[in-house]
Write a protein that holds these residues in place. Structure first.
Motif, PDB file in Angstrom:
ATOM      1  N   GLY A   1     -52.117 -21.433  42.463  1.00 53.31           N
ATOM      2  CA  GLY A   1     -52.164 -20.096  43.032  1.00 53.31           C
ATOM      3  C   GLY A   1     -52.674 -19.121  41.998  1.00 53.31           C
ATOM      4  N   PRO A   2     -52.805 -17.857  42.345  1.00 46.56           N
ATOM      5  CA  PRO A   2     -53.285 -16.854  41.396  1.00 46.56           C
ATOM      6  C   PRO A   2     -52.193 -16.465  40.398  1.00 46.56           C
ATOM      7  N   LYS A   3     -51.780 -17.458  39.545  1.00 46.49           N
ATOM      8  CA  LYS A   3     -50.686 -17.201  38.610  1.00 46.49           C
ATOM      9  C   LYS A   3     -51.109 -17.407  37.157  1.00 46.49           C
ATOM     10  N   SER A   4     -52.352 -17.879  36.942  1.00 46.74           N
ATOM     11  CA  SER A   4     -52.776 -18.175  35.584  1.00 46.74           C
ATOM     12  C   SER A   4     -53.121 -16.892  34.846  1.00 46.74           C
ATOM     13  N   ASN A   5     -53.229 -17.012  33.527  1.00 48.82           N
ATOM     14  CA  ASN A   5     -53.556 -15.864  32.697  1.00 48.82           C
ATOM     15  C   ASN A   5     -55.052 -15.639  32.592  1.00 48.82           C
ATOM     16  N   SER A   6     -55.854 -16.596  33.063  1.00 49.87           N
ATOM     17  CA  SER A   6     -57.307 -16.488  32.960  1.00 49.87           C
ATOM     18  C   SER A   6     -57.862 -15.764  34.178  1.00 49.87           C
ATOM     19  N   ASN A   7     -58.567 -14.663  33.937  1.00 46.58           N
ATOM     20  CA  ASN A   7     -59.194 -13.928  35.032  1.00 46.58           C
ATOM     21  C   ASN A   7     -60.281 -14.758  35.704  1.00 46.58           C
ATOM     22  N   SER A   8     -60.986 -15.560  34.900  1.00 45.46           N
ATOM     23  CA  SER A   8     -62.035 -16.404  35.457  1.00 45.46           C
ATOM     24  C   SER A   8     -61.468 -17.430  36.418  1.00 45.46           C
ATOM     25  N   THR A   9     -60.354 -18.068  36.043  1.00 46.54           N
ATOM     26  CA  THR A   9     -59.729 -19.060  36.919  1.00 46.54           C
ATOM     27  C   THR A   9     -59.236 -18.423  38.208  1.00 46.54           C
ATOM     28  N   ASP A  10     -58.642 -17.239  38.098  1.00 47.28           N
ATOM     29  CA  ASP A  10     -58.186 -16.544  39.301  1.00 47.28           C
ATOM     30  C   ASP A  10     -59.352 -16.196  40.211  1.00 47.28           C
ATOM     31  N   ALA A  11     -60.466 -15.786  39.620  1.00 48.64           N
ATOM     32  CA  ALA A  11     -61.644 -15.449  40.425  1.00 48.64           C
ATOM     33  C   ALA A  11     -62.155 -16.675  41.173  1.00 48.64           C
ATOM     34  N   ILE A  12     -62.167 -17.828  40.518  1.00 55.34           N
ATOM     35  CA  ILE A  12     -62.597 -19.059  41.181  1.00 55.34           C
ATOM     36  C   ILE A  12     -61.652 -19.404  42.331  1.00 55.34           C
ATOM     37  N   TRP A  13     -60.348 -19.254  42.105  1.00 51.05           N
ATOM     38  CA  TRP A  13     -59.361 -19.569  43.138  1.00 51.05           C
ATOM     39  C   TRP A  13     -59.542 -18.653  44.349  1.00 51.05           C
ATOM     40  N   TYR A  14     -59.664 -17.350  44.105  1.00 51.81           N
ATOM     41  CA  TYR A  14     -59.876 -16.406  45.208  1.00 51.81           C
ATOM     42  C   TYR A  14     -61.174 -16.709  45.950  1.00 51.81           C
ATOM     43  N   HIS A  15     -62.191 -17.095  45.212  1.00 48.46           N
ATOM     44  CA  HIS A  15     -63.479 -17.390  45.840  1.00 48.46           C
ATOM     45  C   HIS A  15     -63.371 -18.610  46.754  1.00 48.46           C
ATOM     46  N   LYS A  16     -62.675 -19.645  46.314  1.00 45.56           N
ATOM     47  CA  LYS A  16     -62.499 -20.837  47.141  1.00 45.56           C
ATOM     48  C   LYS A  16     -61.711 -20.521  48.408  1.00 45.56           C
ATOM     49  N   VAL A  17     -60.654 -19.735  48.269  1.00 40.14           N
ATOM     50  CA  VAL A  17     -59.843 -19.373  49.432  1.00 40.14           C
ATOM     51  C   VAL A  17     -60.674 -18.579  50.431  1.00 40.14           C
ATOM     52  N   ALA A  18     -61.426 -17.595  49.923  1.00 43.17           N
ATOM     53  CA  ALA A  18     -62.259 -16.777  50.818  1.00 43.17           C
ATOM     54  C   ALA A  18     -63.332 -17.618  51.495  1.00 43.17           C
ATOM     55  N   GLN A  19     -63.857 -18.603  50.780  1.00 41.07           N
ATOM     56  CA  GLN A  19     -64.887 -19.465  51.366  1.00 41.07           C
ATOM     57  C   GLN A  19     -64.337 -20.288  52.522  1.00 41.07           C
ATOM     58  N   LEU A  20     -63.163 -20.887  52.337  1.00 40.33           N
ATOM     59  CA  LEU A  20     -62.559 -21.672  53.413  1.00 40.33           C
ATOM     60  C   LEU A  20     -62.203 -20.799  54.618  1.00 40.33           C
ATOM     61  N   MET A  21     -61.659 -19.626  54.348  1.00 44.46           N
ATOM     62  CA  MET A  21     -61.303 -18.724  55.444  1.00 44.46           C
ATOM     63  C   MET A  21     -62.545 -18.258  56.183  1.00 44.46           C
ATOM     64  N   HIS A  22     -63.623 -18.028  55.447  1.00 45.58           N
ATOM     65  CA  HIS A  22     -64.864 -17.589  56.104  1.00 45.58           C
ATOM     66  C   HIS A  22     -65.405 -18.676  57.029  1.00 45.58           C
ATOM     67  N   GLU A  23     -65.434 -19.918  56.543  1.00 49.35           N
ATOM     68  CA  GLU A  23     -65.945 -21.006  57.381  1.00 49.35           C
ATOM     69  C   GLU A  23     -65.091 -21.196  58.625  1.00 49.35           C
ATOM     70  N   SER A  24     -63.788 -21.048  58.476  1.00 53.12           N
ATOM     71  CA  SER A  24     -62.897 -21.177  59.627  1.00 53.12           C
ATOM     72  C   SER A  24     -63.147 -20.079  60.655  1.00 53.12           C
ATOM     73  N   THR A  25     -63.308 -18.832  60.192  1.00 51.79           N
ATOM     74  CA  THR A  25     -63.527 -17.721  61.127  1.00 51.79           C
ATOM     75  C   THR A  25     -64.882 -17.821  61.822  1.00 51.79           C
ATOM     76  N   VAL A  26     -65.888 -18.362  61.117  1.00 49.52           N
ATOM     77  CA  VAL A  26     -67.197 -18.544  61.751  1.00 49.52           C
ATOM     78  C   VAL A  26     -67.087 -19.551  62.886  1.00 49.52           C
ATOM     79  N   ARG A  27     -66.411 -20.669  62.651  1.00 49.68           N
ATOM     80  CA  ARG A  27     -66.292 -21.698  63.686  1.00 49.68           C
ATOM     81  C   ARG A  27     -65.417 -21.232  64.849  1.00 49.68           C
ATOM     82  N   GLU A  28     -64.466 -20.346  64.586  1.00 52.83           N
ATOM     83  CA  GLU A  28     -63.606 -19.834  65.649  1.00 52.83           C
ATOM     84  C   GLU A  28     -64.193 -18.609  66.334  1.00 52.83           C
ATOM     85  N   CYS A  29     -65.443 -18.257  66.010  1.00 54.27           N
ATOM     86  CA  CYS A  29     -66.149 -17.125  66.633  1.00 54.27           C
ATOM     87  C   CYS A  29     -65.382 -15.818  66.431  1.00 54.27           C
TER      88      CYS A  29
END
Length: 398
Positions: A93-121
């Motif tokens: 989760g977004p608990k690490s001390n590295s800003n870069s790691t948190d950014a990657i985690w948020y990006h992956k979550v947003a990517q999965l949510m985006h693909e799901s919302t596209v398929r669900e119209c």
């Protein structure tokens, strides 16, 4: 096609009773004997069907099974995006001390949510998530992470364009922006992946000219074979089969699809698995159309040889029943597969075909009504999603 409440209720009650029997609830000796009798009858019916198809193969989501074992346990499809998000949250989760790691985690979550919302119209939610993907790209260049994040963001944007059916913009984005980027950095997997996306764009945008997708198909097959990327190679072969079907080469389409199915079912993307089952069902419908046209010609002929004509008509009737059952089975696989990712547009097409096929099979009125009701639900979801937006925030990014 009438969707009555009584027929729907009876279908639900019969399905619940069947599931209870499968789970072993309330089994008696009489029920077991009845079940064995029905099982033997089913096996006799399957044996008759095997005479017609000889070497036809049957596949499930777990791989290949024998054609005689036509009994499967009903499993409720699970949304794969919810599973992926839960695993991503469990891993980190977004608990690490590295800003870069948190950014990657948020990006992956947003990517999965985006693909799901596209398929669900859900276009408005998808637009917001796509703009978020551009805004939260990782800054660090360590291990080439931004390259992967950038190309995945472009892939999400491409899905957005395809949802809006902006085919020309999507085609231009793949050919002029994404593929040269993959070639420059030698991203072979992403190169094959976006070649598959280009093939889908060309097949969906030009149904009257499927040959336009052939260069991309051949390029994807060659590159995936050269780099030993078997899942994408099988996916490209399945799209080649779809191209053959749209060119009315039904036998060629079925043979190519049968060759690609084992690897595709085991390792391919869920969406392309559903596309494969849908293509197989359409092949059966194409064969049924050809059979009915031939039967119509036979009825016009003079009945000088009545005995032979009667035998031919009987064979055509058996063949028609087999094609309808096989088509219904493939459509069931397609519906279960698309339900895993909740692809509303593909589900609408599948449920429409299911309602039409069940209407032609005697004794499947409740199945027909259930399919018609689910088609109406998917259609309402698509119609309600096309309400106009104030502006297109992604219009100038391509």
């Amino acid at each position: 096609m009438v969707d009555t409440t009584s027929n729907a209720d009876s279908g639900v009650n019969s399905l619940c009773a069947a599931l209870d029997n499968l789970k072993g609830k309330g089994k008696t000796k009489k029920a077991k004997a009845k079940g064995n009798t029905q099982l033997n009858q089913n096996r006799r019916d399957i044996d008759e069907d095997l005479i017609m198809k000889n070497d036809e193969d049957s596949f499930t989501v777990n791989g290949r099974v024998d054609a005689r074992c036509n009994i499967s346990t009903e499993v409720q499809p699970i949304n794969r995006y919810q599973i992926a998000l839960q695993k991503l949250n469990d891993i980190q989760g977004p608990k690490s001390n590295s800003n870069s790691t948190d950014a990657i985690w948020y990006h992956k979550v947003a990517q999965l949510m985006h693909e799901s919302t596209v398929r669900e119209c859900q276009p408005h939610a998808a637009e917001s998530l796509c703009s978020m993907l551009y805004s939260c790209l990782p800054i660090s260049t360590k291990d080439g992470v931004p390259i992967q994040a950038i190309i995945e963001t472009w892939g999400s944007h491409l899905m957005q364009l395809c949802q809006k059916q902006k085919w020309e913009a999507a085609r231009r984005m793949v050919q002029r922006k994404i593929l040269p980027f993959c070639k420059r950095y030698q991203l072979h997997y992403y190169h094959c992946h976006f070649l598959l996306q280009l093939i889908m764009i060309q097949l969906d945008s030009s149904p009257d000219d499927p040959v336009c997708a052939l260069p991309a198909i051949l390029q994807c097959i060659c590159l995936s074979e050269e780099q030993s990327i078997d899942p994408l190679h099988a996916t490209a072969m399945s799209l080649l089969a779809r191209m053959h079907f749209e060119m009315d080469n039904i036998k060629q389409a079925r043979s190519v699809m049968k060759a690609a199915m084992p690897v595709l079912i085991q390792h391919g993307h869920v969406f392309f698995q559903g596309e494969a089952w849908l293509t197989l069902s359409k092949c059966s419908l194409g064969e049924l159309k050809d059979l009915e046209s031939e039967s119509g010609k036979d009825e016009i002929k003079t009945n000088t040889r009545i005995g032979i004509s009667t035998i031919e008509l009987s064979k055509n009737k058996i063949r028609r029943s087999f094609l309808l059952k096989r088509c219904a089975k493939d459509l069931k696989h397609a519906a279960d597969t698309f339900e895993m990712i909740r692809d509303v547009r593909r589900l609408r097409e599948v449920y429409y075909l299911q309602a039409q096929v069940y209407h032609l099979i005697p004794g499947h009125v409740s199945d027909r009504n259930n399919a018609a009701r689910q088609y109406q639900e998917m259609n309402n979801a698509i119609v309600s999603s096309v309400c106009p937006a104030w502006n297109d925030i992604l219009q100038n990014i391509v």
